[in-house]
Design an enzyme around this catalytic site. Structure first.
Site, mmCIF file in Angstrom:
data_model
loop_
_atom_site.group_PDB
_atom_site.id
_atom_site.type_symbol
_atom_site.label_atom_id
_atom_site.label_comp_id
_atom_site.label_asym_id
_atom_site.label_seq_id
_atom_site.Cartn_x
_atom_site.Cartn_y
_atom_site.Cartn_z
ATOM 1 N N SER A 17 20.137 29.341 -22.773
ATOM 2 C CA SER A 17 19.271 29.530 -23.943
ATOM 3 C C SER A 17 18.014 30.342 -23.637
ATOM 4 O O SER A 17 17.367 30.837 -24.551
ATOM 5 C CB SER A 17 18.879 28.188 -24.564
ATOM 6 O OG SER A 17 17.964 27.502 -23.741
ATOM 7 N N LYS A 36 11.931 26.092 -23.253
ATOM 8 C CA LYS A 36 11.886 26.982 -24.423
ATOM 9 C C LYS A 36 10.515 27.650 -24.509
ATOM 10 O O LYS A 36 9.560 27.243 -23.866
ATOM 11 C CB LYS A 36 12.096 26.194 -25.729
ATOM 12 C CG LYS A 36 13.358 25.386 -25.810
ATOM 13 C CD LYS A 36 14.572 26.234 -26.043
ATOM 14 C CE LYS A 36 15.794 25.362 -26.218
ATOM 15 N NZ LYS A 36 16.894 25.748 -25.383
#
Length: 140
Positions: A59, A96
């Site tokens: 990700s 993230k």
């Protein structure tokens, strides 16, 4: 997953060349005088607040954090928009981008196949720290 703990830091001396290396077309050779630098001092500013974690998944691939990378995370740095962070939402650890707007936090992947994560009411969000470096060991 175990709770991250700070690193015990001792100098890790490596040789450093006063040159850059081209990833495209080669450049003329430079004088390659070798010096030594402490790699840990270059990467870690707050040793007592720094820990490392191995990343699983893709990700964050567009940020250069690939599956298997090790990230150095500094808990002493206050996260700001655009920082890569390690966060924990309801006991699930995530790596993230940190985005805050109007007091609401959103966690954004660096891979457009993953949706943004906005904690819902009642969920617990903890920012464990800011990623200051990532290391990917290449097979050789």
């Amino acid at each position: 997953m175990n709770t991250p703990t700070p690193l015990d830091i001792s100098p890790l001396w490596v040789q450093s060349l006063p040159a850059t290396v081209q990833a495209g077309f080669p450049s003329p050779a430079e004088d390659h005088a070798v010096t030594r630098l402490d790699l840990m001092a270059q990467l870690i500013k707050h040793p007592q607040a720094t820990f490392m974690l191995r990343v699983r998944g893709d990700s964050m691939k567009d940020a250069g954090i690939l599956d298997g990378s090790v990230v150095l995370v500094d808990k002493a740095i206050q996260p700001r928009n655009g920082h890569v962070v390690v966060a924990c939402i309801d006991n699930e650890y995530l790596c993230k981008y940190f985005v805050e707007r109007a007091g609401r936090v959103r966690l954004k992947a660096a891979n457009n196949t993953y949706p943004d994560i906005t904690p819902k009411d009642g969920q617990t969000l903890e920012i464990w720290g800011v990623v200051v470096a990532s290391i990917l060991q290449h097979k050789c």
